[in-house]
Write a protein that holds these residues in place. Structure first.
Motif, PDB file in Angstrom:
ATOM      1  N   UNK A  37       0.795  -1.218   0.000  1.00 54.10           N
ATOM      2  CA  UNK A  37       0.000   0.000   0.000  1.00 54.10           C
ATOM      3  C   UNK A  37       0.830   1.271   0.000  1.00 54.10           C
ATOM      4  N   UNK A  38       0.573   2.140   0.979  1.00 53.39           N
ATOM      5  CA  UNK A  38       1.244   3.435   1.067  1.00 53.39           C
ATOM      6  C   UNK A  38       2.751   3.284   1.252  1.00 53.39           C
ATOM      7  N   UNK A  39       3.170   2.222   1.950  1.00 57.43           N
ATOM      8  CA  UNK A  39       4.611   2.000   2.149  1.00 57.43           C
ATOM      9  C   UNK A  39       5.307   1.780   0.813  1.00 57.43           C
ATOM     10  N   UNK A  82      14.068  10.296   3.912  1.00 59.99           N
ATOM     11  CA  UNK A  82      15.289   9.929   4.622  1.00 59.99           C
ATOM     12  C   UNK A  82      15.048   8.978   5.791  1.00 59.99           C
ATOM     13  N   UNK A  83      13.835   8.945   6.299  1.00 59.58           N
ATOM     14  CA  UNK A  83      13.560   8.093   7.454  1.00 59.58           C
ATOM     15  C   UNK A  83      12.132   7.612   7.456  1.00 59.58           C
ATOM     16  N   UNK A  84      11.933   6.334   7.801  1.00 59.74           N
ATOM     17  CA  UNK A  84      10.597   5.741   7.796  1.00 59.74           C
ATOM     18  C   UNK A  84      10.455   4.780   8.962  1.00 59.74           C
ATOM     19  N   UNK A  85       9.343   4.864   9.658  1.00 58.64           N
ATOM     20  CA  UNK A  85       8.989   3.898  10.693  1.00 58.64           C
ATOM     21  C   UNK A  85       7.860   3.028  10.153  1.00 58.64           C
ATOM     22  N   UNK A  86       8.157   1.745   9.975  1.00 59.21           N
ATOM     23  CA  UNK A  86       7.162   0.785   9.508  1.00 59.21           C
ATOM     24  C   UNK A  86       6.550   0.080  10.705  1.00 59.21           C
ATOM     25  N   UNK A  87       5.252   0.066  10.789  1.00 60.81           N
ATOM     26  CA  UNK A  87       4.585  -0.668  11.854  1.00 60.81           C
ATOM     27  C   UNK A  87       3.610  -1.659  11.242  1.00 60.81           C
ATOM     28  N   UNK A  88       3.178  -2.590  12.051  1.00 61.95           N
ATOM     29  CA  UNK A  88       2.247  -3.605  11.566  1.00 61.95           C
ATOM     30  C   UNK A  88       2.453  -4.909  12.291  1.00 61.95           C
ATOM     31  N   UNK A  89       1.498  -5.821  12.177  1.00 63.14           N
ATOM     32  CA  UNK A  89       1.599  -7.111  12.872  1.00 63.14           C
ATOM     33  C   UNK A  89       2.726  -7.955  12.305  1.00 63.14           C
ATOM     34  N   UNK A  90       3.166  -8.961  13.058  1.00 64.67           N
ATOM     35  CA  UNK A  90       4.227  -9.847  12.543  1.00 64.67           C
ATOM     36  C   UNK A  90       3.798 -10.532  11.256  1.00 64.67           C
ATOM     37  N   UNK A  91       4.757 -10.689  10.344  1.00 64.34           N
ATOM     38  CA  UNK A  91       4.503 -11.448   9.139  1.00 64.34           C
ATOM     39  C   UNK A  91       4.032 -10.658   7.943  1.00 64.34           C
ATOM     40  N   UNK A  92       3.835  -9.330   8.090  1.00 62.55           N
ATOM     41  CA  UNK A  92       3.339  -8.552   6.954  1.00 62.55           C
ATOM     42  C   UNK A  92       4.464  -8.165   6.000  1.00 62.55           C
ATOM     43  N   UNK A  93       5.715  -8.486   6.343  1.00 61.32           N
ATOM     44  CA  UNK A  93       6.803  -8.287   5.393  1.00 61.32           C
ATOM     45  C   UNK A  93       7.600  -7.021   5.581  1.00 61.32           C
ATOM     46  N   UNK A  94       7.800  -6.601   6.826  1.00 62.86           N
ATOM     47  CA  UNK A  94       8.571  -5.376   7.063  1.00 62.86           C
ATOM     48  C   UNK A  94      10.039  -5.562   6.654  1.00 62.86           C
ATOM     49  N   UNK A 141       8.238   9.879   9.394  1.00 61.20           N
ATOM     50  CA  UNK A 141       7.145   9.327   8.589  1.00 61.20           C
ATOM     51  C   UNK A 141       6.827   7.930   9.108  1.00 61.20           C
ATOM     52  N   UNK A 142       5.606   7.726   9.549  1.00 54.98           N
ATOM     53  CA  UNK A 142       5.181   6.414  10.042  1.00 54.98           C
ATOM     54  C   UNK A 142       4.100   5.859   9.132  1.00 54.98           C
ATOM     55  N   UNK A 143       4.293   4.647   8.668  1.00 51.81           N
ATOM     56  CA  UNK A 143       3.314   3.989   7.800  1.00 51.81           C
ATOM     57  C   UNK A 143       3.019   2.610   8.375  1.00 51.81           C
ATOM     58  N   UNK A 144       1.755   2.310   8.506  1.00 55.51           N
ATOM     59  CA  UNK A 144       1.340   1.004   8.993  1.00 55.51           C
ATOM     60  C   UNK A 144       1.064   0.080   7.813  1.00 55.51           C
ATOM     61  N   UNK A 145       1.688  -1.080   7.829  1.00 56.61           N
ATOM     62  CA  UNK A 145       1.441  -2.093   6.799  1.00 56.61           C
ATOM     63  C   UNK A 145       0.326  -3.004   7.292  1.00 56.61           C
TER      64      UNK A 145
END
Length: 721
Positions: A290-292, A319-331, A448-452
């Motif tokens: 998605x947005x990520x 320059x910087x990104x915080x990816x969040x989301x449940x385990x297994x979504x492919x961070x 920048x924080x994006x939730x997967x």
């Protein structure tokens, strides 16, 4: 790259020319020292080069071996250890860039601080400094382990700290440094991060503060010449040069005897480390981000432009990104694919790795080391996993406050120094973004924080196809697999495919769709035929009424192992009126109404739980009366309270009547458009999924009312098994 090109490149380099004259002098000094060491080794076994008397006393075989060595060493090149040669080149260049420092170290008493950036280089820098920086007659002492009272003008002093032990603090060693300053001898401090690890008084006195530069083509050629005796005639890919670590050189050069063989051996080691040059997916081909993915593709384009010199680092906003989301979504997979798309190295670490040290100093050094490594490989992606392992300082209590405060402060300092690490894009991942210190998310850091989210059905189908490849089940549709795997992640899909392949391999046959479904369902049974037909009618009812009343745009219809779903998208959430809300009520109730029309009675699926159709409809009808001011009570807003349906006169009858009217409206529409309802249900039952285009094809002759959608919604039918 030819030898001539290497030499021309050397002359054009800022560190070339006179700087490499000093580098060659350092290498010559190390070669002479190595020759002395070899001669001493020969004496230790009872003979020396050219010592015929000793040879006569040796056994016959030893005479042959020793004489051969004597003959060869008379003309042979004396190799310098590869790691020391590399450090000598880097240190010589750093010293030569400081005007007059070479002379001062040999004639005066300067104070110098050398930053190695990583602890692994401290010891080789110490060896090179001791052998090359000072006058040959100077007696070199290490102040970190020596006594200051024994110093005199014949000494030269080192203060060596690897940054790992408890002594790596500015308040340690100041007394012995003071004694060396009093005697007026040259003092050189060596540490990964001198400001934090060397004595405070040494840093206050330091007139020169230098850091080791990175190896370039010309520097690598000098190292190879020091090891095997001549310059290479070919070069390395610039992308690989950035991947070199000093520890790679002894491994690569161990069994090589020509300069070009050194290049080939080193290249094979570096290619294995450079994931971005090998096989694997780029971000462009991955689904479910998605947005990520949008952010990542923009960052990759910026990094490619930066590498090509078309874009300055100051112009890059990704320059910087915080990816969040449940385990297994492919961070982690996202970071790898991003590096491949950008064609830059991936430097990966985790907070768990940082905390593996027994001491705070070791943790701090691990953080500094990974940032230094990323800086040396720039442009690159620095990926930090499990970021929630760094505690929020406001939540820390007790004896751990000081420990974690220092860890967080150092991390924030390195993270904020974005202009000091040009080309390094930081991507961090967490399962618990709420646990992260707010300062980490401030502007200029990971701002920048994006939730997967877990992938939807369409994305899951594409993920299945990716893991199956072009050769495995090439003609089999993957939508049935995706429907069965609803709610799963990309990591789950990879595991399903791997286990299905294993089952088929052990049984000596090709993988089948049934193998995959067995792995996906793990004993869970699909809907019985009769229930599946009912759910298809239910979802088709939602679709017909939502289409006619323009309650959003239909994205697709799905059947799962535990029910079904109509996915709708909406233009906006503001400006809803009572007609909009009444259209919503009819659309929500239409599933159960369709069941009653087709089967004579509805099932409990429409009212099975607080997220069911009946629950949603009842809540909306209640809100019309008590929150939106559109009911028989007029302009009023009341919060939900226990027993309100009984306590507020007329509320329950009003809600009941509103739901009845909405249901009857849905009934009239479904009866009117029963043929397309049945056609949609039949196709949904057969295929398990209908796309927007397939639904619209069946609704081409169905008229629409002029009522716009109000919000986003998924109408489910969870069936009791």
């Amino acid at each position: 790259m030819s030898l001539q090109e290497l030499e021309l490149s050397n002359l054009r380099q800022p560190n070339g020319g006179a700087s490499d004259q000093l580098a060659r002098a350092f290498l010559h000094q190390l070669a002479q020292d190595e020759l002395k060491r070899l001669k001493a080794s020969q004496r230790a076994v009872g003979y020396e080069f050219g010592d015929d008397a000793t040879l006569a006393e040796a056994d016959a075989v030893e005479q042959i071996v020793a004489q051969d060595e004597t003959d060869r060493r008379a003309t042979a090149h004396v190799p310098v250890p590869a790691d020391l040669a590399a450090v000598a080149v880097m240190l010589a260049r750093a010293v030569a860039d400081e005007n007059g420092l070479v002379r001062r170290l040999r004639r005066e008493a300067p104070v110098v601080a050398i930053a190695t950036n990583v602890s692994d280089l401290v010891e080789p820098v110490r060896i090179v400094a001791e052998k090359c920086l000072f006058r040959s007659e100077a007696k070199v002492v290490d102040l970190a382990v020596g006594r200051g009272r024994e110093l005199n003008r014949r000494h030269a002093a080192l203060y060596v700290c690897d940054g790992i032990g408890r002594e790596a603090r500015p308040d340690k060693g100041n007394e012995v440094v003071g004694s060396a300053l009093h005697v007026r001898i040259p003092i050189v401090g060596i540490a990964p991060d001198p400001k934090r690890q060397l004595p405070r008084d040494l840093m206050r006195s330091a007139e020169h503060r230098i850091a080791l530069p990175e190896l370039d083509h010309a520097g690598l050629a000098l190292v190879i010449e020091a090891v095997v005796g001549s310059l290479p005639t070919r070069g390395l890919d610039p992308d690989l040069i950035r991947m070199i670590e000093i520890a790679d050189l002894p491994v690569a050069f161990r069994r090589t005897d020509t300069p070009d063989a050194c290049i080939v051996a080193l290249e094979s080691i570096l290619v294995a480390k450079a994931d971005f040059l090998g096989d694997g997916p780029t971000l462009e081909v991955l689904d479910g981000y998605g947005e990520a993915k949008i952010w990542g593709l923009a960052a990759a384009a910026d990094l490619r432009a930066y590498r090509a010199g078309r874009l300055a680092w100051e112009q890059i906003d990704h320059r910087g990104l915080l990816l969040s989301g449940p385990p297994g979504v492919g961070k982690t997979s996202f970071a790898k694919a991003l590096a491949k798309s950008a064609r830059v190295p991936l430097v990966a670490t985790s907070v768990a790795e940082w905390n593996a040290s027994d001491y705070l100093s070791g943790t701090l050094q691990a953080i500094r080391k990974i940032f230094a490594q990323a800086k040396s490989r720039a442009p690159c992606i620095l990926f930090i996993d499990e970021l929630d392992g760094i505690s929020d300082r406001s939540e820390i209590r007790g004896e751990h406050v000081q420990y974690w405060t220092q860890v967080v402060n150092l991390f924030l300092e390195l993270l904020a120094g974005v202009d000091e690490r040009p080309g390094v894009v930081v991507v961090a991942a967490t399962n618990h973004p709420q646990r992260i210190d707010p300062a980490v998310k401030r502007s200029g850091r990971l701002d920048r924080e994006i939730k997967i989210e877990k992938p939807d059905t369409t994305s899951l189908a594409r993920i299945f196809r990716y893991h199956l490849g072009d050769e495995l089940l090439p003609d089999a549709p993957t939508f049935p697999l995706a429907l069965a795997a609803r709610g799963m992640t990309g990591a789950d899909v990879e595991a399903f495919v791997r286990r299905a392949k294993g089952t088929a391999r052990r049984e000596g046959r090709e993988v089948s769709v049934d193998d995959l479904l067995v792995e996906i369902r793990q004993g869970r049974r699909p809907l019985p035929t009769s229930v599946r037909r009912r759910v298809a009618i239910h979802e088709a009812g939602h679709a017909i009424v939502a289409h006619v009343l323009e309650f959003g745009e239909i994205k697709g219809l799905s059947l799962y192992d535990d029910g079904g779903e109509v996915s709708l998208e909406f233009a906006g959430t503001d400006g809803a009126t009572l007609p909009h809300l009444e259209a919503a009520l009819s659309s929500i109730l239409a599933g159960r109404i369709a069941e009653e029309i087709e089967f004579g009675t509805g099932s409990i699926g429409a009212g099975n739980g607080p997220t069911s159709d009946l629950a949603m409809a009842t809540q909306l009808a209640r809100d019309i009366e008590l929150r939106f001011g559109l009911g028989h009570l007029g302009n009023i807003y009341l919060e939900a309270t226990a027993g309100e349906l009984i306590a507020i006169p007329g509320l329950l009858p009003a809600i009941k009547e509103r739901l009845h009217q909405a249901g009857e409206r849905a009934r009239r529409l479904i009866v009117k458009y029963r043929p397309p309802l049945q056609a949609i249900a039949r196709q949904l039952d057969e295929n398990g999924y209908l796309s927007r285009e397939e639904v619209e094809k069946n609704l081409s002759g169905v008229a629409r009312d002029a009522i716009a959608g109000i919000t986003e919604c998924k109408l489910d039918s969870a069936q009791a098994q």
